[in-house]
Motif scaffolding. Structure first.
Motif, PDB file in Angstrom:
ATOM      1  N   GLY A   1       0.913  -0.766   0.325  1.00  0.00           N
ATOM      2  CA  GLY A   1      -0.046  -0.025  -0.394  1.00  0.00           C
ATOM      3  C   GLY A   1       0.940   1.521  -0.066  1.00  0.00           C
ATOM      4  N   PHE A   2       0.158   2.319   0.421  1.00  0.00           N
ATOM      5  CA  PHE A   2       1.015   3.698   0.425  1.00  0.00           C
ATOM      6  C   PHE A   2       1.263   4.739   1.193  1.00  0.00           C
ATOM      7  CE2 PHE A   2      -0.479   2.756  -3.766  1.00  0.00           C
ATOM      8  CZ  PHE A   2       0.375   2.932  -4.506  1.00  0.00           C
ATOM      9  N   GLY A   3       0.483   4.234   2.722  1.00  0.00           N
ATOM     10  CA  GLY A   3       0.698   4.465   4.239  1.00  0.00           C
ATOM     11  C   GLY A   3       1.853   4.607   4.018  1.00  0.00           C
ATOM     12  N   PRO A   4       1.802   5.284   6.053  1.00  0.00           N
ATOM     13  CA  PRO A   4       3.164   5.493   6.228  1.00  0.00           C
ATOM     14  C   PRO A   4       3.934   4.200   6.363  1.00  0.00           C
ATOM     15  CG  PRO A   4       1.542   6.364   7.707  1.00  0.00           C
ATOM     16  CD  PRO A   4       0.878   5.061   6.511  1.00  0.00           C
ATOM     17  N   GLU A   5       3.418   2.772   6.742  1.00  0.00           N
ATOM     18  CA  GLU A   5       4.253   1.948   7.002  1.00  0.00           C
ATOM     19  C   GLU A   5       4.768   1.678   5.812  1.00  0.00           C
ATOM     20  OE1 GLU A   5      -0.375   0.970   6.016  1.00  0.00           O
ATOM     21  OE2 GLU A   5       1.054   2.224   7.370  1.00  0.00           O
ATOM     22  N   ALA A   6       4.472   1.773   4.888  1.00  0.00           N
ATOM     23  CA  ALA A   6       4.947   1.632   3.009  1.00  0.00           C
ATOM     24  C   ALA A   6       5.675   1.862   3.212  1.00  0.00           C
ATOM     25  CB  ALA A   6       3.955   1.628   2.178  1.00  0.00           C
ATOM     26  N   GLN A   7       6.403   3.538   3.507  1.00  0.00           N
ATOM     27  CA  GLN A   7       7.191   4.499   3.507  1.00  0.00           C
ATOM     28  C   GLN A   7       8.944   3.588   3.752  1.00  0.00           C
ATOM     29  OE1 GLN A   7       6.974   7.377   1.383  1.00  0.00           O
ATOM     30  NE2 GLN A   7       4.802   6.448   1.890  1.00  0.00           N
ATOM     31  N   PRO A   8       8.889   3.096   4.232  1.00  0.00           N
ATOM     32  CA  PRO A   8      10.494   2.510   4.254  1.00  0.00           C
ATOM     33  C   PRO A   8      10.734   1.449   3.233  1.00  0.00           C
ATOM     34  CG  PRO A   8       9.872   2.585   6.431  1.00  0.00           C
ATOM     35  CD  PRO A   8       8.856   2.162   5.438  1.00  0.00           C
ATOM     36  N   ASN A   9       9.296   0.365   2.925  1.00  0.00           N
ATOM     37  CA  ASN A   9       9.945  -0.025   2.147  1.00  0.00           C
ATOM     38  C   ASN A   9      10.495   0.135   0.520  1.00  0.00           C
ATOM     39  OD1 ASN A   9       9.749  -2.497   3.365  1.00  0.00           O
ATOM     40  ND2 ASN A   9       7.569  -2.452   3.220  1.00  0.00           N
ATOM     41  N   LEU A  10       9.645   1.443   0.470  1.00  0.00           N
ATOM     42  CA  LEU A  10       9.481   2.829  -0.742  1.00  0.00           C
ATOM     43  C   LEU A  10      10.996   3.516  -1.089  1.00  0.00           C
ATOM     44  CD1 LEU A  10       7.734   3.352  -2.935  1.00  0.00           C
ATOM     45  CD2 LEU A  10       6.760   5.607  -1.460  1.00  0.00           C
ATOM     46  N   ARG A  11      11.504   3.471  -0.012  1.00  0.00           N
ATOM     47  CA  ARG A  11      12.487   4.393   0.457  1.00  0.00           C
ATOM     48  C   ARG A  11      13.857   3.046  -0.658  1.00  0.00           C
ATOM     49  NH1 ARG A  11      15.444   9.447   0.063  1.00  0.00           N
ATOM     50  NH2 ARG A  11      17.142   8.911   1.152  1.00  0.00           N
ATOM     51  N   ARG A  12      13.619   2.196   0.317  1.00  0.00           N
ATOM     52  CA  ARG A  12      15.111   0.983  -0.177  1.00  0.00           C
ATOM     53  C   ARG A  12      14.440   0.542  -1.564  1.00  0.00           C
ATOM     54  NH1 ARG A  12      13.879  -1.255   4.816  1.00  0.00           N
ATOM     55  NH2 ARG A  12      11.603  -3.073   3.819  1.00  0.00           N
ATOM     56  N   LEU A  13      13.335   0.332  -2.490  1.00  0.00           N
ATOM     57  CA  LEU A  13      13.433  -0.058  -3.248  1.00  0.00           C
ATOM     58  C   LEU A  13      13.792   1.896  -4.515  1.00  0.00           C
ATOM     59  CD1 LEU A  13       9.932  -1.463  -3.456  1.00  0.00           C
ATOM     60  CD2 LEU A  13      11.539  -2.323  -3.561  1.00  0.00           C
ATOM     61  N   ALA A  14      13.261   2.464  -3.813  1.00  0.00           N
ATOM     62  CA  ALA A  14      14.221   3.877  -4.541  1.00  0.00           C
ATOM     63  C   ALA A  14      16.018   3.653  -4.545  1.00  0.00           C
ATOM     64  CB  ALA A  14      13.561   4.969  -3.615  1.00  0.00           C
ATOM     65  N   GLU A  15      16.106   3.212  -3.389  1.00  0.00           N
ATOM     66  CA  GLU A  15      17.781   3.482  -3.592  1.00  0.00           C
ATOM     67  C   GLU A  15      18.571   2.738  -4.140  1.00  0.00           C
ATOM     68  OE1 GLU A  15      20.393   5.609  -1.782  1.00  0.00           O
ATOM     69  OE2 GLU A  15      18.542   6.491  -0.103  1.00  0.00           O
ATOM     70  N   GLN A  16      17.676   1.856  -3.878  1.00  0.00           N
ATOM     71  CA  GLN A  16      18.055  -0.656  -4.909  1.00  0.00           C
ATOM     72  C   GLN A  16      18.541   0.301  -5.588  1.00  0.00           C
ATOM     73  OE1 GLN A  16      16.367  -3.265  -3.754  1.00  0.00           O
ATOM     74  NE2 GLN A  16      17.416  -4.663  -5.147  1.00  0.00           N
ATOM     75  N   GLU A  17      17.280   1.001  -6.780  1.00  0.00           N
ATOM     76  CA  GLU A  17      16.874   1.228  -8.199  1.00  0.00           C
ATOM     77  C   GLU A  17      17.915   2.619  -8.504  1.00  0.00           C
ATOM     78  OE1 GLU A  17      15.718   1.837 -11.586  1.00  0.00           O
ATOM     79  OE2 GLU A  17      14.750  -0.433 -10.208  1.00  0.00           O
ATOM     80  N   VAL A  18      18.590   3.744  -7.985  1.00  0.00           N
ATOM     81  CA  VAL A  18      19.373   4.214  -7.889  1.00  0.00           C
ATOM     82  C   VAL A  18      20.533   3.771  -8.111  1.00  0.00           C
ATOM     83  CG1 VAL A  18      20.433   6.106  -7.240  1.00  0.00           C
ATOM     84  CG2 VAL A  18      17.942   6.480  -7.160  1.00  0.00           C
ATOM     85  N   ALA A  19      20.929   2.908  -7.196  1.00  0.00           N
ATOM     86  CA  ALA A  19      22.203   2.475  -6.913  1.00  0.00           C
ATOM     87  C   ALA A  19      22.436   1.114  -8.213  1.00  0.00           C
ATOM     88  CB  ALA A  19      22.338   1.054  -6.189  1.00  0.00           C
TER      89      ALA A  19
END
Length: 593
Positions: A15-33
């Protein structure tokens, strides 16, 4: 941009709630790397961190956009699935306004009512309700508004064009602040159930009517041995009211059940218990039952197990007391008859002996009467040859006295005498043959026997002026007793001659004819003797009945016995103009040639 999949290693987003933000950040960091993008040389550390944050945020937005698109697609698929489930559900769904207008309806509901869904929307639902059931629907809506709880009702709906079916409505009230109260209604087609219920009710009514109207008694006993029902006929037969019968146990001593031989039946031997134990019908058992008033009644009992073992057994019984009494009376009468039969054989033998003696006496009297008539005929036929013989003897005496003994003349006279004696002897032989009874049936010529019988009586009849005419266009071969047959012919000829002598002497005519009729040879004797009086016509064949002063009354009786009993033929009489006609028919031996 291809969204990650579980095989690429990224963690799935829930989902897109607050509990999903850490997962979203890690996915974005991994995509940048993985992309390996680095800031240009000479850029400060702060600028590099800002650039990195911007790229991570950009990728986060891209991932969120992809997730939003996927969720939108899934949401539309789910809506389509829900719409299909709604439209094609086996039940009809509709939403009604406070005033009963259709706001929503699924396709099943439209099909139930036989209209297109577009025409159903905004239509008044009451128009599809049978007029007689409008009040039911009105109360259904009123209860929903008052109690705000689930309600149901059964009513009849009209399917276009005019087909009526039963339906069950289940409804609930939904409060809508903008549009007011609305009704969610589920429609079930319950026609089959109502039809089954109607048939079941009719069947129960028929059973109750039959149960009450049966003339035989019926008791229903459950598996535990308790009587649970009794029809009115059982009250009359058992002498107990329904309540009295139901209050008594099946094995109560007051029933006093007994078998056909009078022995007391044990409960195990009762038809109802045997039917339950053996699982089959026990039929036509004769049982004696005692009534409360002390009287006894005999019953013919049939016990049949009911379809379900827990239901017990049905006991059907008929009052056969009257039949048993008649059987007892019949046994007494039979014993009396057996006692009577012991002497009956002797009495029958004595009666048969008397009948045989009577028949023999009739036969003897008949033959004696016929013999007397024949002796008169012999005397008449001998009169002429005796006169001629007397003349021959006189000529012989004259020749002897005159001494004129010519040998040739003497021989002629002797031959004449012998010829006369032969004629007289032939007459005796004919009459002796006539009275000899036949022992077995044989084939004989009707024409020859008819001429022989006429020849025996014709000379005597002619001397008294009675002429006999014979009409035999064709000879017939008959089967029977020729001598007895000839005796009957002579007897009928004699009776005709006697009738002529009594009414018109010297002018008698007797016509005798022979013909075939329906497989029999028939001889008809018709005279002009005045006929037989109508009041005695049916009595002429009775024994000992005669109109003659010296008659025995057995001639015609014996003639009828010979023809009908002895030869299987028939002998009848009727009056004609001026006389009587006797018809004598006997079976043919073969077809005439």
């Amino acid at each position: 941009m291809v969204p990650p999949t579980p095989s690429d290693g990224p963690l799935p987003l829930d989902g897109f709630g607050p509990e999903a933000q850490p997962n979203l950040r890690r996915l974005a960091e991994q995509e940048v790397a993985e992309r390996g993008e680095h800031p240009a040389n000479g850029v400060g550390a702060a600028a590099q961190r800002l650039i990195h944050e911007l790229r991570v945020h950009q990728i986060e937005l891209e991932i969120q956009n992809e997730e939003l698109q996927r969720a939108s697609i899934e949401r539309e698929a789910s809506r389509a699935k829900l719409r299909d489930l709604y439209d094609f559900a086996p039940l009809g769904y509709l939403t009604l306004s406070e005033h009963g207008l259709v706001q929503e309806a699924n396709l099943t509901c439209a099909a139930m009512l036989g209209v297109d869904r577009s025409r159903l929307i905004k239509a008044r639902f009451s128009q599809f309700i049978l007029p007689q059931d409008q009040d039911i629907f009105y109360r259904f809506r009123a209860y929903l508004l008052q109690k705000e709880d689930n309600q149901s009702c059964d009513l009849r709906l009209v399917r276009s064009p005019g087909h009526v079916f039963w339906a069950t409505l289940n409804g609930t009230l939904v409060q809508d602040r903008s549009n007011g109260p609305r009704f969610r209604v589920v429609i079930s087609d319950t026609t089959a159930r109502h039809t089954s219920e109607t048939l079941l009710q009719e069947s129960e009514e028929k059973y109750a009517t039959l149960f009450r109207s049966l003339t035989s008694g019926v008791l229903i006993q459950d598996a535990a041995g308790r009587f649970v029902d009794a029809n009115p006929a059982s009250e009359r037969i058992l002498g107990r009211s329904r309540m009295q019968a139901l209050a008594q146990a099946f094995n109560a001593p007051s029933w006093d059940l007994r078998g056909p031989d009078g022995s007391v039946l044990t409960p195990e031997d009762y038809p109802s218990q045997r039917a339950l134990r053996e699982g089959r019908a026990v039929e036509n058992e004769e049982i004696r039952v005692s009534r409360p008033d002390g009287s006894q009644v005999w019953l013919l009992v049939t016990a049949s197990p009911l379809p379900a073992p827990t239901l017990g057994v049905a006991i059907l019984f008929t009052d056969i007391t009257e039949r048993k009494q008649l059987e007892q009376e019949l046994r007494m009468r039979q014993a009396e008859l057996e006692a009577l039969n012991q002497s009956l054989d002797q009495r029958v033998t004595q009666a048969l002996d008397l009948v045989r003696e009577r028949d023999q006496l009739l036969i003897t009297q008949s033959r004696q009467a016929a013999m007397g008539e024949m002796i008169g005929n012999i005397a008449h036929q001998w009169r002429q040859p005796l006169s001629a013989l007397a003349g021959v003897l006189a000529n012989l005496e004259d020749a002897h006295r005159l001494d004129a003994q010519d040998p040739e003349a003497l021989a002629v006279l002797v031959e004449e005498g012998n010829d006369l004696i032969r004629r007289m002897s032939t007459t005796i032989s004919d009459f002796a043959h006539f009275f000899r009874p036949d022992k077995a049936p044989t084939t004989f010529s009707a024409a020859a026997l008819l001429r022989q019988a006429v020849a025996l009586v014709e000379p005597h009849f002619a001397s008294e002026g009675t002429q006999i005419q014979i009409k035999v266009p064709q000879d017939l071969m008959l089967m029977g007793y020729p001598n007895e047959y000839a005796q009957v012919l002579v007897n009928l000829l004699g009776n005709a001659h006697d009738a002529i002598e009594a009414t018109c002497p010297g002018e008698g005519r007797i016509c005798v004819s022979l013909k075939q009729d329906e497989g029999q040879g028939c001889v008809t004797l018709q005279d002009n003797g005045g006929g037989i009086p109508a009041d005695i016509l049916e009595k002429v064949f009775d024994p000992y009945f005669s109109t003659k002063a010296m008659g025995t009354g057995i001639g015609l009786y014996m003639s009828k016995q010979i023809i009908e009993r002895g030869m299987g033929g028939r002998l009848a009489v009727c009056n004609t103009e001026g006389g009587a006609r006797f018809t004598l028919c006997t079976p043919l031996a073969q077809r005439p040639s």
